[in-house]
Structure formats: C-alpha cells, structure tokens
Design a protein around this motif. Structure first.
Motif, PDB file in Angstrom:
ATOM      1  N   LEU A  73       0.372  -1.226   0.401  1.00  0.00           N
ATOM      2  CA  LEU A  73      -0.047   0.061   0.187  1.00  0.00           C
ATOM      3  C   LEU A  73       1.156   1.457   0.337  1.00  0.00           C
ATOM      4  O   LEU A  73       0.370   2.366  -0.248  1.00  0.00           O
ATOM      5  N   LEU A  74       1.950   1.883   0.915  1.00  0.00           N
ATOM      6  CA  LEU A  74       2.344   2.152   0.810  1.00  0.00           C
ATOM      7  C   LEU A  74       2.938   2.682  -0.512  1.00  0.00           C
ATOM      8  O   LEU A  74       4.109   3.890  -1.163  1.00  0.00           O
ATOM      9  N   ARG A  75       3.808   1.738  -1.771  1.00  0.00           N
ATOM     10  CA  ARG A  75       4.536   1.705  -2.452  1.00  0.00           C
ATOM     11  C   ARG A  75       3.431   1.901  -3.763  1.00  0.00           C
ATOM     12  O   ARG A  75       3.425   2.232  -4.606  1.00  0.00           O
ATOM     13  N   ALA A  76       2.343   2.040  -3.421  1.00  0.00           N
ATOM     14  CA  ALA A  76       1.048   2.127  -4.314  1.00  0.00           C
ATOM     15  C   ALA A  76       1.079   3.440  -5.279  1.00  0.00           C
ATOM     16  O   ALA A  76       1.035   5.138  -4.183  1.00  0.00           O
ATOM     17  N   PRO A  77       0.202   4.067  -5.790  1.00  0.00           N
ATOM     18  CA  PRO A  77      -0.037   5.703  -6.257  1.00  0.00           C
ATOM     19  C   PRO A  77      -0.762   6.209  -5.680  1.00  0.00           C
ATOM     20  O   PRO A  77      -1.866   4.665  -4.948  1.00  0.00           O
ATOM     21  N   VAL A  78      -0.821   6.778  -4.950  1.00  0.00           N
ATOM     22  CA  VAL A  78      -1.495   8.118  -4.214  1.00  0.00           C
ATOM     23  C   VAL A  78      -3.043   7.923  -4.221  1.00  0.00           C
ATOM     24  O   VAL A  78      -3.706   7.801  -3.882  1.00  0.00           O
ATOM     25  N   ASP A  79      -3.838   7.468  -6.161  1.00  0.00           N
ATOM     26  CA  ASP A  79      -4.980   7.476  -6.514  1.00  0.00           C
ATOM     27  C   ASP A  79      -5.276   6.050  -5.620  1.00  0.00           C
ATOM     28  O   ASP A  79      -6.648   5.618  -5.845  1.00  0.00           O
ATOM     29  N   GLN A  80      -4.443   5.036  -5.296  1.00  0.00           N
ATOM     30  CA  GLN A  80      -4.988   3.606  -5.311  1.00  0.00           C
ATOM     31  C   GLN A  80      -5.222   4.023  -3.321  1.00  0.00           C
ATOM     32  O   GLN A  80      -5.616   2.138  -3.575  1.00  0.00           O
ATOM     33  N   ARG A  81      -4.814   4.541  -3.161  1.00  0.00           N
ATOM     34  CA  ARG A  81      -4.522   4.377  -1.673  1.00  0.00           C
ATOM     35  C   ARG A  81      -5.761   5.609  -0.955  1.00  0.00           C
ATOM     36  O   ARG A  81      -6.120   5.860  -0.012  1.00  0.00           O
ATOM     37  N   SER A  82      -6.462   6.519  -1.927  1.00  0.00           N
ATOM     38  CA  SER A  82      -7.138   7.920  -1.585  1.00  0.00           C
ATOM     39  C   SER A  82      -9.030   7.120  -1.867  1.00  0.00           C
ATOM     40  O   SER A  82      -9.634   7.198  -0.492  1.00  0.00           O
ATOM     41  N   GLU A  83      -8.816   5.909  -1.955  1.00  0.00           N
ATOM     42  CA  GLU A  83     -10.264   5.205  -2.180  1.00  0.00           C
ATOM     43  C   GLU A  83     -10.357   3.617  -1.613  1.00  0.00           C
ATOM     44  O   GLU A  83      -9.719   3.281  -2.361  1.00  0.00           O
ATOM     45  N   ALA A  84     -11.447   3.600  -0.763  1.00  0.00           N
ATOM     46  CA  ALA A  84     -11.774   1.890   0.091  1.00  0.00           C
ATOM     47  C   ALA A  84     -10.912   0.924  -0.745  1.00  0.00           C
ATOM     48  O   ALA A  84     -10.649   0.054  -0.313  1.00  0.00           O
ATOM     49  N   GLY A  85     -11.784   0.813  -1.680  1.00  0.00           N
ATOM     50  CA  GLY A  85     -12.438  -0.547  -2.529  1.00  0.00           C
ATOM     51  C   GLY A  85     -10.307  -0.693  -3.099  1.00  0.00           C
ATOM     52  O   GLY A  85      -9.898  -1.385  -3.164  1.00  0.00           O
ATOM     53  N   ALA A  86     -10.123   0.428  -3.427  1.00  0.00           N
ATOM     54  CA  ALA A  86      -8.925   0.241  -4.235  1.00  0.00           C
ATOM     55  C   ALA A  86      -7.605   0.077  -2.968  1.00  0.00           C
ATOM     56  O   ALA A  86      -6.157  -0.676  -4.005  1.00  0.00           O
ATOM     57  N   ALA A  87      -7.480   0.736  -2.456  1.00  0.00           N
ATOM     58  CA  ALA A  87      -6.604   0.473  -1.036  1.00  0.00           C
ATOM     59  C   ALA A  87      -6.710  -0.836  -0.811  1.00  0.00           C
ATOM     60  O   ALA A  87      -5.537  -1.435  -0.301  1.00  0.00           O
ATOM     61  N   LEU A  88      -7.351  -1.369  -0.288  1.00  0.00           N
ATOM     62  CA  LEU A  88      -8.026  -2.721  -0.058  1.00  0.00           C
ATOM     63  C   LEU A  88      -7.716  -3.522  -1.165  1.00  0.00           C
ATOM     64  O   LEU A  88      -6.919  -4.668  -0.859  1.00  0.00           O
ATOM     65  N   GLY A  89      -7.823  -4.106  -1.923  1.00  0.00           N
ATOM     66  CA  GLY A  89      -6.807  -4.415  -3.472  1.00  0.00           C
ATOM     67  C   GLY A  89      -5.913  -4.375  -3.524  1.00  0.00           C
ATOM     68  O   GLY A  89      -5.546  -5.182  -3.719  1.00  0.00           O
ATOM     69  N   VAL A  90      -5.018  -3.860  -3.389  1.00  0.00           N
ATOM     70  CA  VAL A  90      -3.924  -3.315  -3.054  1.00  0.00           C
ATOM     71  C   VAL A  90      -3.214  -3.817  -2.081  1.00  0.00           C
ATOM     72  O   VAL A  90      -2.115  -4.447  -2.118  1.00  0.00           O
ATOM     73  N   LEU A  91      -4.131  -3.767  -1.077  1.00  0.00           N
ATOM     74  CA  LEU A  91      -4.047  -4.643   0.230  1.00  0.00           C
ATOM     75  C   LEU A  91      -3.796  -6.140   0.577  1.00  0.00           C
ATOM     76  O   LEU A  91      -2.378  -6.553   0.776  1.00  0.00           O
ATOM     77  N   ALA A  92      -4.903  -6.403  -0.690  1.00  0.00           N
ATOM     78  CA  ALA A  92      -5.105  -8.186  -0.117  1.00  0.00           C
ATOM     79  C   ALA A  92      -4.075  -8.350  -1.306  1.00  0.00           C
ATOM     80  O   ALA A  92      -3.220  -9.349  -1.558  1.00  0.00           O
ATOM     81  N   LYS A  93      -3.007  -8.055  -2.824  1.00  0.00           N
ATOM     82  CA  LYS A  93      -2.590  -8.335  -3.732  1.00  0.00           C
ATOM     83  C   LYS A  93      -0.808  -8.731  -2.921  1.00  0.00           C
ATOM     84  O   LYS A  93      -0.157  -9.541  -2.952  1.00  0.00           O
ATOM     85  N   GLY A  94      -0.241  -6.827  -1.647  1.00  0.00           N
ATOM     86  CA  GLY A  94       0.439  -7.699  -1.135  1.00  0.00           C
ATOM     87  C   GLY A  94       0.231  -8.828  -0.181  1.00  0.00           C
ATOM     88  O   GLY A  94       1.836  -9.131   0.064  1.00  0.00           O
ATOM     89  N   ALA A  95      -0.657  -8.823   0.458  1.00  0.00           N
ATOM     90  CA  ALA A  95      -0.851  -9.992   1.307  1.00  0.00           C
ATOM     91  C   ALA A  95      -0.285 -11.275   0.446  1.00  0.00           C
ATOM     92  O   ALA A  95      -0.231 -12.535   1.414  1.00  0.00           O
ATOM     93  N   LEU A  96      -1.332 -11.436  -0.317  1.00  0.00           N
ATOM     94  CA  LEU A  96      -1.117 -12.993  -1.124  1.00  0.00           C
ATOM     95  C   LEU A  96      -0.072 -13.053  -1.047  1.00  0.00           C
ATOM     96  O   LEU A  96       1.278 -14.067  -1.396  1.00  0.00           O
TER      97      LEU A  96
END
Length: 523
Positions: free
Chosen positions: A41-64
């Motif tokens: 999430l910290l490495r993701a672009p700002v636009d992917q961190r500003s919205e809940a669904g997109a941020a969770l998607g990044v978290l899920a990929k990183g966790a996997l």
C-alpha cells in the motif's frame, strides 16, 4: 494500526500454539503477511490509496504475495473479499461493509481445502454474521458488532477443539482475526488506542501448525504466475494427493499463492512447475510431535432454527440447540452455520421446522460438511414435525439409526393449521375473503370459516380440521397455540377430542407464533 497491534501481540500468540504441534509461528505469520500488505500500500500510487476499495485491493495483493502459513493465506483472501465488495462502491456505508465482511468470510473459507471448526475461519464467519445481524446504518456499530461476535466465537473455540480445552487457550488464528477487527473499530472511531477491549481474558489464542495432520513433516509455500484457472485446479488436486492443508488461491489478476503440508517437497514444487512459474519458494520443517487429538468435544447434537420465542423455548426444553429467528427477520445462513460449527459436535442433526427455513438449513449444512462435520438435515416443514422428530431422538443409539428414527417420525406426522387470510383469494374448496379463517390439512385448504375471527370461529375451525385429520387414524394430537389463539382454545379442544376420539392423547403448548392461530400435529 493492524500491523502495530499484531506486532505487540505476536509473541503472545506464538507462545500458545498447541494444535496440532507447538510450532509457535501463527502470530509471526500474521504479522509478516500484514507487513507485506502495508508495504504494498505504501508503494502504491496516491490514487490507489485514496479510495477504500482500491486501497483494499492493493492490500490484498500485497498480503497474497507475502502470505505466510495458512493464517496468512486466509487473511489475504479476507482482504480480497473486502476489496471485491467495496471496489464498486463510491462511498462505503455500514451496510456495504457488512456485505463485504460476508464476502470476505466466503473467500477465506474457499481458500482452505479442508476447513476446521474452532479455527480462525469459525471466528471470521461469526464476525460476518454479527455484522449482518446488527442491521445498523452506523459504521462504527457494525464494526463493533463484528468484533463482539468474533470475541464470542473465539471464546467457544476450546469447545470445538479438545486440545485447546486441555491447554486452556483459544485459537491463535482466531485471535488474530479479532485483533484485526479491534483495529478496524479503533480506526473507524478515529482513535489511536482500542475503543473497546473485545479480547478474551485468556492469554492470546491457539493454533500451531494451524491445521493438518502430524503425518506430514514439511510446509511448502510459493507464488505462482504464468498459469490458468484450469492448471491451478489440476495443481490443487495433485497437492491434495501429496498432503493436506492445501490452498491454491489467486488475487483475481494472475498471481496465485500455493500452500501445502507434505513429505515430498520435490513433488510439491514440480507440480507447481507443471502448472506455471513458481517463485519465492519457502520450505519449513515441522518439529516432531504427538498425534493431534480429536477436533470435536462432543458426539452429537440437534440444532433447530425456529421462528418465535415460544417455539424456541419449547425446543430448548426438549434439549435442542436453537437459533431463534424473529417473526419479521430474514433467516441468515451465516447465523445457522455459526451455531452448527460452534456446537463442537462431530455429528449434527438439523430440524428446520419451517418450509421457509429448509433452504438455509441445506446451505449451512453443506458448508459445515465441507468443514469436516457430519451434518444431516431432516425435512420438516412444520414445528410439530420437528417436535415429533425430537421426541424420538436418542443419543445412545448409533447415529445413523437415530437419524432414520427422527426422519420417520417427522414424515409420519401429519400437519394442520388455522390461518387468517390476508387477502381475497380462490381456494380449491371455494372463494375466501381477507379476514376469513382458513383450515389447512397437510398444506391443502379443507375448511373456510368466514370472518370476523372470534373464539367460536376458531374453535369450530379447529375441531373441523382435527376431525378430518383423525379420520385417517392417529394416536396423538399436538397443538401449538399462536399468539392470537383464544385462552380457552386448548381446554375446549381437549373436551372435543375426549368426546369424539376418547382413545386419542392430546397435548398443547403455547407456541406464540404470529403467522398462524393454531398448528396441529397428528401422529
């Protein structure tokens, strides 16, 4: 907040790994998985961190990608379920979050080839049911309800796994789920410290090799890409033949995490090579240990979903475990599943007692069976049939014989009802108007008493229905009086039966149901 909380609790969780061997890594696995999610999430672009669904998607990929152990894989799928549900929502509200938690529980359960009751899946399922059940439009209330339900489910895990009861601890993976939910509550309330301590007073929970048989000595994990859905399905089958605790799960965008407990490390990796491109391969050797004890703390129980407090109380006095459903509530498969799995019983018999509850009973049973419990649903479309089945239940009999006896008793019970018509209609014996009293025998209208519905009308209709049913024979009549049944109905009906059918036994209960004035069962 989640990473900080897990970091603080990691050692406590690791120390209580007791099932099936003391590997001491559940807290560490959860922490490393969530750290990987946070780093993504910290490495993701700002636009992917500003919205809940997109941020969770990044978290899920990183966790996997960084998942460690069974618990890490499950958490990654939990995050993926939240992301999938919230991605299309502009501004997530309480109801959206509740639905997302249900999806998270579904994907997490699908990630494990052989789910076990008394583990983090049980706690996660309970939290989803708690979020749905609260039916609140306030986000922090939904989050708090989920945390409370998770805490309650966690406290019951020792009843589902004897090894937990013996050690005096709860499930470690489940404890991790509760910590994540506590973090959610804290964030939603915009606080830096936990708002409500939902955690149990026990020294953080259980797990260990987190699941599986001590027959297998190694844990193999790797990431997989350059593959297809068909290839991963074949891979899952091959790994299942090599060992247990198999999970082959994807992020929906081409990346898969593979996990298995086995003895043949080379074969597990070769299977991945045949399916695609495995990388970041990790192999861990389990310590030698004693065999795992049974996961179930009791042999057999009867579970009944019931509408109305009166009928629910009646079933409880007969020894059943009851899921009480309000008269106006929609039945929830997750609530029934949670009750089934929380019984800690290896064999569960479900008596729906209502035609409208058969569907959720079948679905809950199928999910519990997938988790390793032996669950049988006996068709019952009326509470009187469930009562008849419960009356012949004998836990001392062989399980199969007991189920057959209960099914025969339910099937042999003919049912009757008195219902007030809600609208004008045409029945096969003639027209009726709203407010008329309809008498049913085995689902068919056989009597119409024109309204208004009064004490004399109800007694006349009841006598007509029971007389018709007894023409085919019967030794026992059971009556469940509804909330609107006259107080004198039971006594008057008993007098009628003594006069017309003196050899027939009669018993009546205050069921308190609101959808029927009276229910009959004839055996």
């Amino acid at each position: 907040m989640s990473v900080r909380t897990l970091d603080a609790q990691r050692e406590a969780i690791d120390k209580i790994n007791v099932f099936p061997v003391a590997d001491g890594d559940t807290g560490s696995n959860l922490l490393e998985t969530m750290r990987a999610a946070l780093e993504a999430l910290l490495r993701a672009p700002v636009d992917q961190r500003s919205e809940a669904g997109a941020a969770l998607g990044v978290l899920a990929k990183g966790a996997l990608a960084g998942a460690r152990g069974n618990s890490g894989v499950i958490v990654s799928q939990m995050l993926r379920g939240l992301a999938e549900s919230l991605r299309a929502v502009d501004q997530a509200g309480a109801h959206d979050v509740a639905k997302a938690m249900v999806r998270a529980a579904e994907l997490a359960a699908e990630a494990v080839a052989e789910p076990r009751a008394g583990t983090m899946l049980t706690v996660l399922t309970a939290s989803a049911a708690g979020a749905r059940r609260i039916r609140s439009g306030v986000l922090h209330e939904v989050a708090a309800a989920a945390a409370r339900a998770a805490s309650e489910a966690l406290s019951l895990t020792p009843q589902q796994l004897d090894v937990l009861a013996d050690a005096g601890v709860v499930d470690a993976g489940g404890r991790g789920v509760l910590l994540l939910l506590e973090s959610l509550v804290t964030v939603v309330n915009e606080r830096d410290e936990p708002v409500v301590p939902y955690s149990t007073s026990q020294p953080s929970p259980l797990a260990a090799r987190e699941a599986g048989s001590t027959e297998f000595g190694y844990e193999v994990m790797y990431l997989l890409d350059s593959t297809t859905d068909d290839a991963t399905a074949v891979l899952r089958d091959k790994l299942s033949n090599l060992g247990d605790c198999v999970s082959v799960v994807g992020d929906g965008d081409g990346l898969w995490t593979v996990h298995v407990h086995c003895n043949d490390i080379g074969a597990a990796i070769e299977a991945g090579v045949e399916a695609g491109r495995p990388y970041r391969i990790m192999v861990a050797r389990f310590a030698d240990a004693e065999g795992a004890p049974s996961r179930f703390g009791r042999a057999r129980v009867v579970v009944i979903p019931a509408r109305g407090s009166g009928i629910a109380a009646l079933f409880r006095t007969e020894g059943a475990l009851v899921l009480e459903i309000g008269a106006d509530d929609e039945p929830d498969v997750w609530d029934l599943l949670n009750l089934i799995t929380s019984t800690g019983a290896s064999q569960v018999t479900v008596l729906p007692g209502d035609d409208g509850l058969m569907g959720i009973a079948d679905e809950a049973a199928a999910r519990a069976v997938a988790g390793g419990q032996d669950v049988v649903v006996i068709p019952c479309v009326s509470p009187v049939q469930a009562l008849a089945a419960l009356a012949v239940h004998d836990s001392a009999r062989r399980a199969g014989d007991d189920v057959v006896s209960m099914a025969e008793a339910a099937a042999a019970t003919r049912r009757g009802e008195l219902v007030v018509a809600s609208e004008d209609a045409i029945t096969w014996i003639g027209p009726c108007r709203a407010g008329d009293l309809l008498g049913f025998a085995d689902g068919e209208v056989m009597r119409i008493e024109h309204g208004p519905v009064e004490e004399a009308t109800v007694l006349r209709g009841a006598c007509a229905v029971v007389d018709r049913m007894l023409t085919a024979g019967g030794e026992l009549v059971t009556a469940l009086l509804g909330a609107d049944a006259p107080d004198s109905l039971s006594d008057e009906l008993e007098k009628h039966l003594r006069r017309e059918f003196p050899a027939v036994e009669f018993v009546a209960y205050r069921g308190g149901q609101r959808d029927t004035v009276l229910m009959f069962g004839v055996e």
